[in-house]
Structures are given as C-alpha cells and as structure tokens.
Design a protein around this motif. Structure first.
Motif, PDB file in Angstrom:
ATOM      1  N   GLU A   1      -2.155   1.057  -8.891  1.00  0.00           N
ATOM      2  CA  GLU A   1      -3.367   0.391  -8.412  1.00  0.00           C
ATOM      3  C   GLU A   1      -3.280   0.235  -6.899  1.00  0.00           C
ATOM      4  OE1 GLU A   1      -5.582  -3.987  -8.885  1.00  0.00           O
ATOM      5  OE2 GLU A   1      -3.838  -3.480 -10.125  1.00  0.00           O
ATOM      6  N   ILE A   2      -4.415   0.406  -6.231  1.00  0.00           N
ATOM      7  CA  ILE A   2      -4.513   0.164  -4.793  1.00  0.00           C
ATOM      8  C   ILE A   2      -5.565  -0.916  -4.563  1.00  0.00           C
ATOM      9  CG2 ILE A   2      -5.236   1.112  -2.558  1.00  0.00           C
ATOM     10  CD1 ILE A   2      -2.484   2.034  -3.396  1.00  0.00           C
ATOM     11  N   ARG A   3      -5.205  -1.887  -3.735  1.00  0.00           N
ATOM     12  CA  ARG A   3      -6.151  -2.925  -3.339  1.00  0.00           C
ATOM     13  C   ARG A   3      -6.215  -2.961  -1.824  1.00  0.00           C
ATOM     14  NH1 ARG A   3      -2.769  -7.480  -6.507  1.00  0.00           N
ATOM     15  NH2 ARG A   3      -2.952  -6.705  -8.658  1.00  0.00           N
TER      16      ARG A   3
ATOM     17  N   ILE B   1      -2.542  -2.588  -0.355  1.00  0.00           N
ATOM     18  CA  ILE B   1      -1.614  -3.152  -1.328  1.00  0.00           C
ATOM     19  C   ILE B   1      -1.436  -2.156  -2.465  1.00  0.00           C
ATOM     20  CG2 ILE B   1      -1.138  -5.091  -2.870  1.00  0.00           C
ATOM     21  CD1 ILE B   1      -3.169  -6.709  -1.119  1.00  0.00           C
ATOM     22  N   ALA B   2      -0.222  -1.634  -2.593  1.00  0.00           N
ATOM     23  CA  ALA B   2       0.106  -0.698  -3.669  1.00  0.00           C
ATOM     24  C   ALA B   2       0.772  -1.477  -4.792  1.00  0.00           C
ATOM     25  CB  ALA B   2       1.031   0.400  -3.160  1.00  0.00           C
ATOM     26  N   VAL B   3       0.279  -1.291  -6.012  1.00  0.00           N
ATOM     27  CA  VAL B   3       0.819  -1.979  -7.177  1.00  0.00           C
ATOM     28  C   VAL B   3       1.263  -0.926  -8.193  1.00  0.00           C
ATOM     29  CG1 VAL B   3       0.381  -3.663  -9.006  1.00  0.00           C
ATOM     30  CG2 VAL B   3      -0.801  -3.871  -6.801  1.00  0.00           C
ATOM     31  N   ALA B   4       2.508  -1.038  -8.647  1.00  0.00           N
ATOM     32  CA  ALA B   4       3.034  -0.128  -9.667  1.00  0.00           C
ATOM     33  C   ALA B   4       3.606  -0.965 -10.796  1.00  0.00           C
ATOM     34  CB  ALA B   4       4.109   0.786  -9.083  1.00  0.00           C
ATOM     35  N   ARG B   5       3.273  -0.591 -12.028  1.00  0.00           N
ATOM     36  CA  ARG B   5       3.794  -1.310 -13.196  1.00  0.00           C
ATOM     37  C   ARG B   5       4.424  -0.312 -14.159  1.00  0.00           C
ATOM     38  NH1 ARG B   5      -1.410  -3.061 -12.533  1.00  0.00           N
ATOM     39  NH2 ARG B   5      -1.667  -5.141 -11.620  1.00  0.00           N
ATOM     40  N   ARG B   6       5.581  -0.703 -14.699  1.00  0.00           N
ATOM     41  CA  ARG B   6       6.239   0.130 -15.705  1.00  0.00           C
ATOM     42  C   ARG B   6       7.019  -0.766 -16.658  1.00  0.00           C
ATOM     43  NH1 ARG B   6      10.460   5.341 -15.411  1.00  0.00           N
ATOM     44  NH2 ARG B   6      11.379   4.839 -17.423  1.00  0.00           N
TER      45      ARG B   6
ATOM     46  N   VAL C   1       4.922   7.530  -3.919  1.00  0.00           N
ATOM     47  CA  VAL C   1       5.775   8.498  -4.612  1.00  0.00           C
ATOM     48  C   VAL C   1       7.237   8.072  -4.518  1.00  0.00           C
ATOM     49  CG1 VAL C   1       6.589  10.896  -4.631  1.00  0.00           C
ATOM     50  CG2 VAL C   1       4.153  10.407  -4.342  1.00  0.00           C
ATOM     51  N   GLY C   2       7.619   7.520  -3.376  1.00  0.00           N
ATOM     52  CA  GLY C   2       8.980   7.013  -3.247  1.00  0.00           C
ATOM     53  C   GLY C   2       9.266   5.913  -4.248  1.00  0.00           C
ATOM     54  N   TRP C   3       8.311   5.006  -4.447  1.00  0.00           N
ATOM     55  CA  TRP C   3       8.502   3.959  -5.443  1.00  0.00           C
ATOM     56  C   TRP C   3       8.541   4.544  -6.855  1.00  0.00           C
ATOM     57  CZ3 TRP C   3      10.902   0.196  -3.794  1.00  0.00           C
ATOM     58  CH2 TRP C   3      10.581  -0.485  -2.616  1.00  0.00           C
ATOM     59  N   ASP C   4       7.737   5.543  -7.122  1.00  0.00           N
ATOM     60  CA  ASP C   4       7.799   6.203  -8.433  1.00  0.00           C
ATOM     61  C   ASP C   4       9.193   6.762  -8.693  1.00  0.00           C
ATOM     62  OD1 ASP C   4       5.142   7.106 -10.203  1.00  0.00           O
ATOM     63  OD2 ASP C   4       4.653   6.270  -8.246  1.00  0.00           O
ATOM     64  N   LEU C   5       9.775   7.385  -7.684  1.00  0.00           N
ATOM     65  CA  LEU C   5      11.126   7.930  -7.835  1.00  0.00           C
ATOM     66  C   LEU C   5      12.129   6.806  -8.084  1.00  0.00           C
ATOM     67  CD1 LEU C   5      10.937  10.591  -4.991  1.00  0.00           C
ATOM     68  CD2 LEU C   5      11.250  11.098  -7.421  1.00  0.00           C
TER      69      LEU C   5
END
Length: 216
Positions: free
Chosen positions: A18-20, A31-36, A140-144
């Motif tokens: 998500e981007i806010r 604001i970058a939001v990543a959930r897993r 992408v860095g956070w995904d990695l």
C-alpha cells in the motif's frame, strides 16, 4: 547456510502493498506499507526482528544499542535511533541513509497460529526520484528483506549467505521476484493516484536497478 529456494511468484504474492501520501513537519511524504503473515508465534517473530543475534541471519549485521534512545547501524546500509519499543507489539526507528532521514515502524499482530508483520516506511521523497523509480526503489528492497525473514522463520538455525543472496537476485528466479514486487508497488502507487503509465515505467527502471550487474 540457508539456500534460497522459493517460488518467486508465490512468495511475491505473500506481501500486501500500500502507498499513502502523507505529511510530516509540513513536508509531503510517501508512506510505503507492506504486510506479510508468518507461520510462527508473535514472541518468536519479535525475537527474529529485534535480536542482534538473529537479524544478521536473514538481513544484515547490526551493531549499536538496540534500546530506546540508542543508535544502531546496519552494515553497509542504514543506521538510526530507536525511538519507541512496545514489546512484543511494535517498535519505531529512524532510518538514516545517504544523508536523508526517514521513519520506520514495525508492528506484529497475532493471527491464529501465525503472526502478521506490518512494515510502515515514511519518507520525504524528492519528486525527481519518485518520477524515476516510484515506491519500488525502497519497496523491492523491503520485499527482499521480508523474503529473507520468511526463510529464517522456516529454518531459524540457518543463515543467508550475502554472496549467495546477491547471486540469486540476478538469477531468473530473482529477476522474476523483483519484477513482480516492483509491479505490486506500482499498482499501490496507482491506487494512491499516480499516473499508471508513469508508475509502470518507473517500476521497470526499478527492476533494472535491482537486477543489473554493477560495472567493475
């Protein structure tokens, strides 16, 4: 050492992005939001993301004082100040790299037998940088990183070899993963109002950044 053997399509699909658009001290932010979700309890996941002994097994070597008010440094990457710690629910740190300061919050929520990690990274992003790479530059860095955490949770005794990880990122599987992650971040930016054509072009430049071998 932990071997990176994943299904890049399935693994990229584990992250909700998500981007806010926000504001901090009068300056516009992204604001970058990543959930897993992870198949472990909250206490174990908290230890994995806050222990100086475990963080290097899936992310980077870390030094410094990992208590509130302390300064930390990730080897070859960001450093900053620990601003808040509410174990085992959440913590907040500054993320200082390349002369800029941004803000990172990690929150853990119990979900049945597992735990959902939410990463929120807020930054003042120069418009020219956003136009060039969009949210994928950091996303992408956070995904990695979240992928590495998943491998660690599955095998806590192992550790990811940085050289092997770099080689994997340039492999067909690694390129597929980066492409899917960048596309996911582009979709999130579009949902926040970015132009679709420009966002997808920025995602392609992000993929090239992450998957091109640096010149000697």
């Amino acid at each position: 050492m932990t071997t990176i053997t994943i299904d890049p399509v399935a693994t990229a699909g584990l992250v909700a992005r998500e981007i806010r658009s926000g504001e901090r001290d009068g300056a516009p932010t992204k604001i970058a939001v990543a959930r897993r979700a992870y198949a472990t309890d909250r206490a174990d996941l908290w230890d994995a993301v806050t222990s100086a002994a475990r963080i290097p097994r899936w992310f980077l070597p870390v030094s410094g004082d990992l208590t509130v008010g302390g300064r930390y440094q990730l080897e070859g990457n960001a450093g900053g100040t620990v601003e808040r710690c509410d174990a085992p629910a959440s913590f907040a740190v500054t993320w200082e790299f390349g002369g800029s300061v941004s803000w990172l919050t990690i929150a853990l929520t119990e979900d049945g037998d597992g735990t959902v990690l939410e990463l929120v990274h807020e930054a003042v992003v120069p418009q020219e940088l956003w136009d060039q790479y969009g949210p994928g530059a950091t996303g992408v860095g956070w995904d990695l990183g979240l992928m590495g955490l998943g491998l660690h949770v599955a095998d806590p005794t192992g550790a990811i070899d940085p050289k092997a990880a770099e080689a994997w990122s340039l492999s067909p599987e690694g390129v597929t993963f980066s492409r899917l992650a960048a596309a996911g971040w582009a979709d999130a930016a579009i949902a926040d109002g970015d132009d679709p054509v420009a966002a997808r072009a920025a995602a392609e430049r992000t993929v090239a950044f992450y998957t091109t071998v640096p010149e000697a």
